[in-house]
Design a protein around this motif. Structure first.
Motif, PDB file in Angstrom:
ATOM      1  N   MET A  57       3.680  47.305 -37.301  1.00 47.94           N
ATOM      2  CA  MET A  57       2.269  47.204 -37.666  1.00 47.94           C
ATOM      3  C   MET A  57       2.086  47.080 -39.186  1.00 47.94           C
ATOM      4  N   THR A  58       2.949  47.771 -39.932  1.00 49.49           N
ATOM      5  CA  THR A  58       2.872  47.651 -41.390  1.00 49.49           C
ATOM      6  C   THR A  58       3.187  46.227 -41.818  1.00 49.49           C
ATOM      7  N   ARG A  59       4.220  45.690 -41.206  1.00 46.37           N
ATOM      8  CA  ARG A  59       4.590  44.311 -41.530  1.00 46.37           C
ATOM      9  C   ARG A  59       3.443  43.369 -41.178  1.00 46.37           C
ATOM     10  N   SER A  60       2.833  43.607 -40.017  1.00 45.57           N
ATOM     11  CA  SER A  60       1.741  42.749 -39.574  1.00 45.57           C
ATOM     12  C   SER A  60       0.596  42.780 -40.573  1.00 45.57           C
ATOM     13  N   LYS A  61       0.186  43.985 -40.967  1.00 46.71           N
ATOM     14  CA  LYS A  61      -0.971  44.105 -41.857  1.00 46.71           C
ATOM     15  C   LYS A  61      -0.632  43.647 -43.285  1.00 46.71           C
ATOM     16  N   ARG A  62       0.653  43.713 -43.639  1.00 46.23           N
ATOM     17  CA  ARG A  62       1.051  43.270 -44.970  1.00 46.23           C
ATOM     18  C   ARG A  62       1.127  41.749 -45.029  1.00 46.23           C
ATOM     19  N   GLU A  63       1.659  41.149 -43.977  1.00 48.76           N
ATOM     20  CA  GLU A  63       1.959  39.715 -44.044  1.00 48.76           C
ATOM     21  C   GLU A  63       0.906  38.822 -43.414  1.00 48.76           C
ATOM     22  N   ILE A  64       0.236  39.334 -42.392  1.00 48.69           N
ATOM     23  CA  ILE A  64      -0.627  38.428 -41.631  1.00 48.69           C
ATOM     24  C   ILE A  64      -2.071  38.556 -42.106  1.00 48.69           C
ATOM     25  N   PRO A  65      -2.648  37.470 -42.591  1.00 47.37           N
ATOM     26  CA  PRO A  65      -4.083  37.491 -42.923  1.00 47.37           C
ATOM     27  C   PRO A  65      -4.898  37.409 -41.631  1.00 47.37           C
ATOM     28  N   HIS A  66      -5.251  38.589 -41.124  1.00 52.92           N
ATOM     29  CA  HIS A  66      -5.998  38.649 -39.864  1.00 52.92           C
ATOM     30  C   HIS A  66      -7.435  38.154 -40.076  1.00 52.92           C
ATOM     31  N   PHE A  67      -7.977  37.505 -39.066  1.00 47.53           N
ATOM     32  CA  PHE A  67      -9.435  37.398 -38.998  1.00 47.53           C
ATOM     33  C   PHE A  67      -9.845  37.696 -37.560  1.00 47.53           C
ATOM     34  N   TYR A  68     -11.101  38.092 -37.418  1.00 45.91           N
ATOM     35  CA  TYR A  68     -11.527  38.644 -36.138  1.00 45.91           C
ATOM     36  C   TYR A  68     -12.774  37.957 -35.620  1.00 45.91           C
ATOM     37  N   LEU A  69     -12.796  37.707 -34.329  1.00 41.37           N
ATOM     38  CA  LEU A  69     -13.970  37.156 -33.667  1.00 41.37           C
ATOM     39  C   LEU A  69     -14.237  37.995 -32.424  1.00 41.37           C
ATOM     40  N   ALA A  70     -15.485  38.111 -32.049  1.00 41.38           N
ATOM     41  CA  ALA A  70     -15.789  38.879 -30.837  1.00 41.38           C
ATOM     42  C   ALA A  70     -16.842  38.171 -30.023  1.00 41.38           C
ATOM     43  N   HIS A  71     -16.817  38.461 -28.769  1.00 45.20           N
ATOM     44  CA  HIS A  71     -17.733  37.803 -27.847  1.00 45.20           C
ATOM     45  C   HIS A  71     -18.011  38.799 -26.728  1.00 45.20           C
ATOM     46  N   THR A  72     -19.306  38.962 -26.402  1.00 41.36           N
ATOM     47  CA  THR A  72     -19.627  39.840 -25.277  1.00 41.36           C
ATOM     48  C   THR A  72     -20.001  38.970 -24.097  1.00 41.36           C
ATOM     49  N   ALA A  89     -10.097  29.188 -33.235  1.00 43.45           N
ATOM     50  CA  ALA A  89     -10.029  30.513 -32.598  1.00 43.45           C
ATOM     51  C   ALA A  89     -11.286  30.736 -31.763  1.00 43.45           C
ATOM     52  N   GLY A  90     -12.443  30.261 -32.262  1.00 41.28           N
ATOM     53  CA  GLY A  90     -13.671  30.368 -31.494  1.00 41.28           C
ATOM     54  C   GLY A  90     -13.573  29.606 -30.185  1.00 41.28           C
ATOM     55  N   ARG A  91     -12.941  28.473 -30.237  1.00 38.36           N
ATOM     56  CA  ARG A  91     -12.754  27.688 -29.004  1.00 38.36           C
ATOM     57  C   ARG A  91     -11.859  28.442 -28.022  1.00 38.36           C
ATOM     58  N   PHE A  92     -10.831  29.069 -28.581  1.00 38.33           N
ATOM     59  CA  PHE A  92      -9.943  29.855 -27.725  1.00 38.33           C
ATOM     60  C   PHE A  92     -10.721  30.952 -27.019  1.00 38.33           C
ATOM     61  N   LEU A  93     -11.534  31.689 -27.811  1.00 38.21           N
ATOM     62  CA  LEU A  93     -12.283  32.800 -27.248  1.00 38.21           C
ATOM     63  C   LEU A  93     -13.287  32.295 -26.206  1.00 38.21           C
ATOM     64  N   ALA A  94     -13.902  31.176 -26.497  1.00 35.00           N
ATOM     65  CA  ALA A  94     -14.858  30.597 -25.544  1.00 35.00           C
ATOM     66  C   ALA A  94     -14.142  30.254 -24.245  1.00 35.00           C
ATOM     67  N   SER A  95     -12.907  29.824 -24.394  1.00 31.09           N
ATOM     68  CA  SER A  95     -12.135  29.461 -23.217  1.00 31.09           C
ATOM     69  C   SER A  95     -11.841  30.704 -22.362  1.00 31.09           C
ATOM     70  N   VAL A  96     -11.516  31.811 -23.032  1.00 31.71           N
ATOM     71  CA  VAL A  96     -11.291  33.074 -22.303  1.00 31.71           C
ATOM     72  C   VAL A  96     -12.561  33.424 -21.526  1.00 31.71           C
ATOM     73  N   VAL A  97     -13.707  33.319 -22.225  1.00 28.03           N
ATOM     74  CA  VAL A  97     -14.983  33.660 -21.602  1.00 28.03           C
ATOM     75  C   VAL A  97     -15.244  32.756 -20.395  1.00 28.03           C
ATOM     76  N   ALA A  98     -14.958  31.494 -20.567  1.00 32.32           N
ATOM     77  CA  ALA A  98     -15.215  30.544 -19.475  1.00 32.32           C
ATOM     78  C   ALA A  98     -14.412  30.914 -18.228  1.00 32.32           C
ATOM     79  N   PHE A  99     -13.164  31.302 -18.426  1.00 38.55           N
ATOM     80  CA  PHE A  99     -12.346  31.679 -17.269  1.00 38.55           C
ATOM     81  C   PHE A  99     -12.856  32.967 -16.620  1.00 38.55           C
ATOM     82  N   LEU A 100     -13.409  33.856 -17.432  1.00 40.70           N
ATOM     83  CA  LEU A 100     -13.935  35.095 -16.872  1.00 40.70           C
ATOM     84  C   LEU A 100     -15.245  34.854 -16.131  1.00 40.70           C
ATOM     85  N   GLU A 101     -16.036  33.927 -16.651  1.00 39.35           N
ATOM     86  CA  GLU A 101     -17.316  33.658 -16.002  1.00 39.35           C
ATOM     87  C   GLU A 101     -17.132  32.923 -14.688  1.00 39.35           C
TER      88      GLU A 101
END
Lengths: 327, 83, 367
Positions: C159-174, C350-362
């Motif tokens: 986790m330290t390596r992840s937070k040190r090396e990876i520039p995370h960004f976050y998206l959420a969808h309800t 990434a937004g398209r990916f998340l939308a795709s997850v939502v589509a499969f759930l719907e």
């Protein structure tokens, strides 16, 4: 209760027996004028007279035979043989007569005989005076064999043997005679037919008897300093063996180290080991280890004699071996 | 089957679903999922184990009726009594 | 002629301890067979072989700790078996007839009483003999998490390596889960408890399908780039009792239907908690799913597991007022959070990916 030497423990019992029963007499090489090779009967000739404290010629088969005859005839002889090595000369009388007569006569003849003998090494007495051959006697049905390891047992076992209607052989390790311990001269004798846990412990069991008990207790003390708690079982009676006590201690600790000053091959430790395999196999969490004398006639030279015998260091090593770094 | 026996089965199956815990020590009216940290997979396994042991297949709609040891025991007792 | 080497069973694994050989010289092995057990910070893992042939020589003794990549055994290819003379083995233990497990009588007695399989117990007695303490330990491991400290260290490192090396960004969808849950309940109603499917299986399947649809989030960062991988192995974060977690992968998740995903998840959770995972399951996830809904968490913003480039977090399914066709109605909703690696992708994809997850759930029946 007082402090006394092992030989005093023996002497106290001999005196008690001589006082208690006029049928009792002592017989052996040098038991009278010399007071016994290990001074166990010192002073008894003066106290009880030559009829009851009798010096015997150097003829073990002869005087043991005479004692058996006396016992059959109604007396209560207590015989001393200088060492177990010399007792081999009396094997014929002990094995063929003393041990058999009750059985061969359908119980009509008893042989209420006590035979004491010194055993063991450690005092530079050479091979012919230093062996531990108690297993030879423990092999024979019809004999009972006791190995007192404490001052109290040195007394109690003579008295218990004297109370027994059948022949009893007592093996006294010669290094013990000058050692000191607590002695209660008035106590009723503790039954000699059971093994006793001399030190409780959870990690492994040392099963031993006679002269090896004190070495085992020293080893236990050394191990305790390293956090290893061993239980030390004193067999006390070598025939019949207290099988239940042997099984019980290993059931508690699951590991066994057998310490026996005789040789490994065909020895008492082998018998105890076989008992464990027969009766406590599913309790064993490590192979059984034996600490016995090196398989040579016991050497005379001090350093060689020391190297040949079980020692606290060897016992410590054996215990660590069965624990395999587990503590 | 007596109530105590059913309860014993419930407790035993909870212990199996949540290894290392002691469901027997729980208050019989306590919500055991929280107390034993049972996730939905563990809970499903518990329901499955009840099915295997008692032959009672608790439908999903009835899950709310079995969320304490006492309620679960009573539910199973009632179902078994109807057999 | 092939070599079986100490595999990398995790991004931060430098070395592993060979704790048991499951094959012996002379044994025929096929790709995928379990050949050995290797202990890493995350527990004892069954390791598969990737060659076909016959085990020729075991090169490393049991209990040896060796760096990743160290040859552990040589494997003669099936064709060359006859030509290869059998070399004497340098391995001390186990002996040639290692089929027999060496356990003390007491260890066997206790193992029987506790229901422990002695063939799976690691012996620490003289010569590797299994003693009672080993059985007790094995029994305890079934009921509690082993080596929590080492697992904690491994998680800390990753986790330290992840937070040190990876520039995370976050998206959420309800998303409104009403249709999916109705569909699931209808299915489950008709089924015995053994065949019931949890919403978690729907989540995993939706992520797998989305990973196929938007492949750039299904990748491993190689140091310079993260080319999309041709397969989808969804890692499932499994919390262990008493602390710690592992995230083993379900192989080819995108090819499974919802029942298949459920079965695979149930199996993984079982084996993860029993610490009986295989090497590829431990090391080969291409994207990870984590769900904390059972714990009441509504929004779960996770940390990417290197070398993966995305992770999807699911919260608790909660009833909320929801506007459907202009009317406020109560609906069961769940918040899905995506953490993605900005070196690899951007908000748009990434937004398209998340939308795709939502589509499969719907639309859970969507193939």
């Amino acid at each position: 209760m007082r402090r006394a030497t092992y030989r005093e423990g023996v002497r106290t019992a001999l005196r008690d027996a001589l006082r208690r029963d006029p049928r009792v007499f002592l017989l052996g090489e040098d038991v009278g004028r010399y007071g016994g090779a290990y001074a166990c009967s010192a002073g008894l000739l003066e106290e009880f007279g030559p009829e009851r404290v009798r010096d015997a010629p150097l003829a073990e088969n002869g005087f043991v035979g005479a004692a058996i005859g006396a016992a059959m005839g109604g007396l209560r002889p207590i015989v001393e043989i200088m060492t177990v090595n010399f007792a081999l000369l009396a094997l014929d009388q002990l094995v063929n007569n003393a041990a058999t007569l009750r059985h061969m006569t359908a119980g009509q003849v008893s042989v209420p005989l006590v035979v004491r003998m010194a055993t063991g090494a450690g005092r530079q007495l050479g091979a012919q005076h230093s062996h531990s051959l108690e297993n030879w006697f423990a092999h024979v049905p019809g004999l009972r064999v006791l190995a007192p390891a404490t001052v109290q047992d040195a007394r109690d076992m003579v008295l218990a043997a004297f109370d027994d209607p059948d022949p009893v052989v007592i093996v006294e390790n010669q290094v013990l005679y000058p050692t000191e311990g607590d002695l209660d001269e008035d106590a009723p004798p503790v039954s000699p037919w059971h093994a006793i846990v001399r030190r409780p412990g959870r990690d492994a069991s040392i099963i031993t008897h006679g002269g090896s008990l004190s070495k085992s207790l020293v080893a236990a003390e050394l191990l305790a300093k390293e956090g290893i708690e061993v239980e030390v079982l004193d067999l006390r009676c070598l025939r019949p063996l207290d099988v239940d006590a042997i099984v019980a201690t290993v059931t508690r600790t699951h590991r066994a180290v057998l310490v026996d000053e005789s040789w490994k091959t065909g020895g008492l430790a082998a018998e105890v080991c076989a008992t464990l395999v027969e009766r406590a196999f599913y309790e064993l969490d490590a192979p059984v280890a034996r600490v016995c004398s090196v398989e040579v006639p016991v050497p005379y030279a001090k350093h060689l004699e020391d190297a040949a015998l079980p020692s606290p260091a060897r016992i410590v090593d054996a215990v660590k071996g069965v624990l395999h770094g587990r503590i | 089957m007596k109530r105590e026996d059913i309860e014993a089965v419930v407790i035993q199956k909870l212990a199996k679903a949540a290894p290392g815990t002691d469901p027997g020590s729980l208050d019989r009216d306590e919500a055991y999922r929280d107390a034993l940290d049972l996730d939905s997979m563990d809970f499903l396994r518990f329901v499955d184990a009840l099915h295997e042991a008692l032959g009672v297949d608790v439908p999903e709609a009835h899950y709310p009726k079995i969320l304490t040891i006492r309620a679960c025991t009573a539910y199973l007792e009632a179902v078994l009594a109807k057999r | 002629m092939g070599e079986f080497r100490m595999p990398s069973l995790g991004a931060d694994m430098a070395a592993g301890t060979l704790v048991a050989w499951r094959k012996q010289p002379g044994d025929v092995v096929h790709r995928g067979d379990i050949i050995a057990e290797v202990e890493t910070d995350k527990g004892v893992i069954e390791v598969e072989v990737f060659d076909e042939g016959v085990v020729e020589t075991l090169l490393v003794a049991v209990n040896a700790k060796v760096p990743v990549g160290t040859p552990l055994a040589s494997i003669a290819s099936a064709g060359s078996i006859a030509a290869v003379p059998s070399a004497p083995s340098p391995v001390q233990a186990p002996p040639p007839a290692a089929a027999r497990v060496h356990a003390t009588p007491l260890a066997r007695t206790v193992a029987k009483a506790l229901g422990v399989d002695v063939t799976k117990v690691h012996g620490t007695g003289d010569g590797g003999v299994i003693v009672r303490a080993d059985v007790d330990r094995a029994a305890a491991e079934v009921t509690s998490t082993p080596r929590p400290d080492r697992m904690r260290q491994a998680i800390a490192a990753a986790m330290t390596r992840s937070k040190r090396e990876i520039p995370h960004f976050y998206l959420a969808h309800t998303v409104d889960l009403g249709p999916a849950l109705t569909w699931l309940s209808a299915r489950n109603e008709a089924r015995s408890v053994t065949d019931r499917v949890l919403p978690g299986a729907l989540f995993v399947r939706a992520v797998a399908r989305a990973a196929r649809a938007v492949p750039e989030l299904n990748a491993h960062w190689t140091g310079e780039s993260a080319p999309p991988l041709p397969y989808v192995h969804v890692g499932v974060a499994v919390a262990l009792r008493g602390g710690g977690l592992v995230a083993p992968a379900i192989h080819d998740t995108d090819t499974l239907d919802v029942d298949g995903v459920m079965r695979a998840m149930a199996d993984l959770v079982d084996r993860a908690r029993g610490l009986k995972l295989t090497a590829t399951e431990m090391g080969e996830a291409t994207i990870t799913v984590t769900s904390l809904g059972d714990r009441g968490v509504e929004v779960n913003v996770p940390v990417i597991v290197p070398p993966q480039v995305a992770i999807v977090g699911f919260g608790k399914v909660v009833d909320r007022p929801w506007v459907v066709a202009g009317v406020v109605v109560p609906r069961p909703v769940v918040t899905i959070s995506l953490a993605a690696d900005h070196r690899v992708t951007d908000g748009h994809r990434a937004g398209r990916f998340l939308a795709s997850v939502v589509a499969f759930l719907e639309d859970p029946e969507k193939p």
